[in-house]
Structure formats: C-alpha cells, structure tokens
Design a protein around this motif. Sequence first.
Motif, PDB file in Angstrom:
ATOM      1  N   GLY A 234       0.806  -1.211   0.000  1.00  0.00           N
ATOM      2  CA  GLY A 234       0.000   0.000   0.000  1.00  0.00           C
ATOM      3  C   GLY A 234       0.843   1.266   0.000  1.00  0.00           C
ATOM      4  N   ILE A 235       1.901   1.268   0.808  1.00  0.00           N
ATOM      5  CA  ILE A 235       2.782   2.442   0.847  1.00  0.00           C
ATOM      6  C   ILE A 235       3.483   2.620  -0.494  1.00  0.00           C
ATOM      7  N   ALA A 236       3.942   1.515  -1.092  1.00  0.00           N
ATOM      8  CA  ALA A 236       4.628   1.602  -2.387  1.00  0.00           C
ATOM      9  C   ALA A 236       3.694   2.133  -3.471  1.00  0.00           C
TER      10      ALA A 236
ATOM     11  N   ILE B 279       4.035   5.563  -5.702  1.00  0.00           N
ATOM     12  CA  ILE B 279       3.985   5.611  -7.166  1.00  0.00           C
ATOM     13  C   ILE B 279       2.936   6.616  -7.633  1.00  0.00           C
ATOM     14  N   ALA B 280       1.766   6.576  -6.993  1.00  0.00           N
ATOM     15  CA  ALA B 280       0.698   7.502  -7.380  1.00  0.00           C
ATOM     16  C   ALA B 280       1.098   8.952  -7.114  1.00  0.00           C
ATOM     17  N   ALA B 281       1.633   9.205  -5.901  1.00  0.00           N
ATOM     18  CA  ALA B 281       2.020  10.573  -5.546  1.00  0.00           C
ATOM     19  C   ALA B 281       3.161  11.068  -6.422  1.00  0.00           C
ATOM     20  N   GLY B 282       4.155  10.211  -6.654  1.00  0.00           N
ATOM     21  CA  GLY B 282       5.295  10.614  -7.476  1.00  0.00           C
ATOM     22  C   GLY B 282       4.904  10.899  -8.910  1.00  0.00           C
TER      23      GLY B 282
ATOM     24  N   LEU C  21       9.318   8.048   0.324  1.00  0.00           N
ATOM     25  CA  LEU C  21      10.142   9.104  -0.264  1.00  0.00           C
ATOM     26  C   LEU C  21      10.890   8.641  -1.512  1.00  0.00           C
ATOM     27  N   PRO C  22      11.695   7.572  -1.449  1.00  0.00           N
ATOM     28  CA  PRO C  22      12.374   7.157  -2.680  1.00  0.00           C
ATOM     29  C   PRO C  22      11.404   6.664  -3.742  1.00  0.00           C
ATOM     30  N   GLY C  23      10.300   6.008  -3.303  1.00  0.00           N
ATOM     31  CA  GLY C  23       9.322   5.531  -4.281  1.00  0.00           C
ATOM     32  C   GLY C  23       8.710   6.675  -5.066  1.00  0.00           C
ATOM     33  N   ALA C  24       8.361   7.754  -4.367  1.00  0.00           N
ATOM     34  CA  ALA C  24       7.769   8.906  -5.041  1.00  0.00           C
ATOM     35  C   ALA C  24       8.777   9.587  -5.968  1.00  0.00           C
ATOM     36  N   LEU C  25      10.021   9.745  -5.506  1.00  0.00           N
ATOM     37  CA  LEU C  25      11.042  10.377  -6.348  1.00  0.00           C
ATOM     38  C   LEU C  25      11.322   9.558  -7.607  1.00  0.00           C
ATOM     39  N   LEU C  26      11.370   8.251  -7.462  1.00  0.00           N
ATOM     40  CA  LEU C  26      11.635   7.392  -8.616  1.00  0.00           C
ATOM     41  C   LEU C  26      10.435   7.344  -9.557  1.00  0.00           C
TER      42      LEU C  26
END
Length: 493
Positions: A44-46, A50-53, A109-114
């Motif tokens: 869910g966090i991942a 992805i959605a936010a990033g 944080l890294p998931g959104a940036l990527l």
Amino acid sequence: MGPWTAALLVFGSSAAVLVVEIVALRLLAPYLGLTLETSTLVIGIALTAIAAGSWLGGRIADQVDPSRLIGPALGLSGVVVALTPVVLRSTAEWAPGLLLLIASLTILLPGALLAAVTPIVTKLRLTSLAETGTVVGRLSGVGTFGAIVGTILTGFVLISRLPVSAILIGLGTLLVAGSAVIELRTRGWRGTAALTLVVVGGGLATTVAPGACDTETRYHCARVVADADRDSGRTLVLDGVRHSYVDVDDPTYLEFEYVRAIAAVVDTAFPAGRPLAAHHVGGGGLTFPRYLAATRPGTRSLVSEIDSGVVHLDHSRLGLSTQSGIDVRVEDGRLGLRRLDDAGHDLVVGDAFGGVSVPWHLTTVEAMADVRRVLDDDGLYVANLIDHGGLAFARAEVATLGATFEHVAVLGEPADIGLDPTATSKGGNLVVVASDRPLDLRATQEALDARGTGWKIATGADLTSWIGDARQLTDDYAPVDQLLQPYRPQSTR
C-alpha cells in the motif's frame, strides 16, 4: 533527450521502486513479522508512493525545466535507499514506537522520487502532439517492464545471493551514480560528491547497526544463539522469534514445552523404541526429528523445509551432519505432502511457521486430507499451533481437523483450552493431535505430567465447547492472518 536514454531512465527507476518494496518486506520482518498485514502495508505504501510521485512529477515538470529534475530525483532517492537499513534497524532497536512512521517514509520518499522520473522523462520526449500517444504508451510499457524485471530479479536472484542491506546500499550507489552522470552532463552539479559520501557513510554505518543477522536466508533473518547455561545448547532465531532449541550433544534434551508435549504424545501412541516412518512439515532446527532418531533407532524422518538457508545452518551450526535417518528436502510443505505415497507413514508432524503464523495453505481441509492420505490406518498427526487472544485461529484449525479425523484432542495450558474458566487465556503454543484410532488420553496425560509441562488435554464435549462456532478452513476460505491477533507477542516455538 534521446529515446534510448529516456527508456533506460524509465526502466531503471521503475525497477528500483519494486526492488525497494520487496526488500523492505524482508527488512521489516524481524520487527513486524512476515504476515499478510505487513505485506499489505508495504504494498500500500509503495502504491501510494507511485501515485504521488507520478502526479507530482508531472505537475512540477510542467512548471520547471524537466532536465533539471531527473538528477536530483535519482540522487536523493539513492541516498534514502542506501541509508534505509541502518535507519530502520536503529529505529527498531532504540525507538520502536516510531518504526511504522520511519518505515513508511523510507519507502514513500524514494518511491515517489523514482516514480516522478517517468512523467518528467515523458515531458522531455514530447516534442509534438502528433506523437503523444506513441511516446506515452511506449514509456508506460517500458516502465511496466522495468517493474517486472525488478520484481523477478529481486525475488529469484538478489535475495537468494545477497544480504538485504547489500542490495539496498548497492541500489542506492547505482542511483547516485546515475544522478552523477546526468548532472555532470547537464550542469556539472557539485552536490554529487556529497551524495556519494552519504551513501558510503550509510554503507559503513550498516556494519555496526543493531539487528544484524548471522545469515539472511531467502525467507528469514536467521541467528544461532548459544545457551549461556548449557554448553551444547543452541537456539535458532528466525526474524526475532525463537524457533528451535537444539542440544547438539544430547538430542533427547527438549527445552521448549510444546516439543515435550509432542514427544509425550508420540511416545505414548507408539511402543517404546519402535522405529517410525515420519514426515515433518517444517524443519527449523529439526529438534524433533533428532529426538526420534535418538530414541527410536531406525526411524526414517523425511522433512519438508522451504528455506535452504535454514537447512544450511542445521548442517553448519546445529550439528545435523552427526544425525542419521533424517532426510531434508528443500520444498514447500504442501507440495511435499503431495509427493508422498498413500498410507506410507506412521506419523506426520506439522511445525511450519512464517513468523508466528502458519502458512495458510497448510491449515485447510484439503491439506489435512493430504495428511490423512499419507498416514496408515493407525497413523497420527500432531501439530504445533500458536495463537493469542481469543484463539480464533486455533479453534478454526481444530474444527478443520475434526472434519478429517475421527479422534481429535488439544493439549495446552488449562486456561487456553477451556479447562480452567477462572483463569485468563494468555495464548502461545498449543499442540493438536488427530487420528482415526482412539487416543490413549490417560497415558498421554501421565507423560505430560512426567515431562513437567503442566499442560492438560481437551477432548470430547470439552473440546466441542471450546471450538464453539469456529468455521472450518478451506482452500477457498482460510484467513489465517486475520484470525490471529493483530498484536503477536514474541513466542517460542
């Protein structure tokens, strides 16, 4: 930006998100358990990342020169990824109340940036409205393919060969290196050197961070702990839970209460010293197969243990090489049962766990039918169960066994099995016994008393009352993780 560069960036960043997601599950398992809830939380966090990033990356790319965003996104995500092992392990040891928050941030944080890399690169590649569909579709496909490769590479290759800390530090290094290449080509960004130093520092800090394992297997963070009070005693710890106790010099010594209960059942069910044909679903430290080999010479114990790393520890640290009559197969327990001949075993022992939860597919009516199939007419099934609170899972599993075997009994603390209504159930280990032949309950109780367990036996009307309206578990309905209590104390096995 050329098409191959764009494809490489989207492919690599998408793959990195899935690597972080899968490895985070392994990193958190020693502290939160390897359960459906933990997996659901991380996934869910991942997906949130992805959605936010994707949304924020596209929005910012419309307002700022996209070429100035890719390098920082890769570099900062690389730093967070590389620092994740030391940050999570330190938090778990020194500030456990903050673990969920810190874990969420290290994935988010890294998931959104990527994830932001894909809309940024798409913006750079869109030079004409006439090719919008082609560009967006191509890069979307490349990103999805990258996620698939990241998933397969992590699950089948990286985790089986490298410690999780090495995977994350290596990935962080690659991301920072990619950031350096892009920034040096576009504007000679001096911050790259600083990021590199942070990654190196994170790698060095991991070597002294708390919570390290003796071995990181495919499924567990594993440690072997010597017993300070017994020179030959060893405890196998998997993901922070004491799974097995082995005396490498005396296999008849049984430390854990539930193992003594299993021994009491088996020793009263079969004549003393008679060799048995036994199958064990789950191995761990192989305490009970060793006991059978020592007390019943000639016994053939076949063990299905899914974790090859645990089997390696059995040989290298727990003295398995000195035991005879024990054959360990690295395989899933349910698949192992299917490979066995009909009516070929006197005894089946169920003792397979992920954290403190039995893998759901080993609990169902269909799985128990396979157990019954491999037992002979006088065969015995005995299993270790762990549950807490209202014992909803244990009741459901006993109800499931009642649908397969004619005779069922549960062994445990009187308060846990409904024999002492004045006491509060604390939960923990229970042992369930099932067979199509009558069980010698009096002899079994005497054996339990002789072994100093303090346990009692529930059967007949007492057991029916204890089970209550618990629903049987099937391959179509087996919510094992939900039946177990959300808060699971660190149990011994």
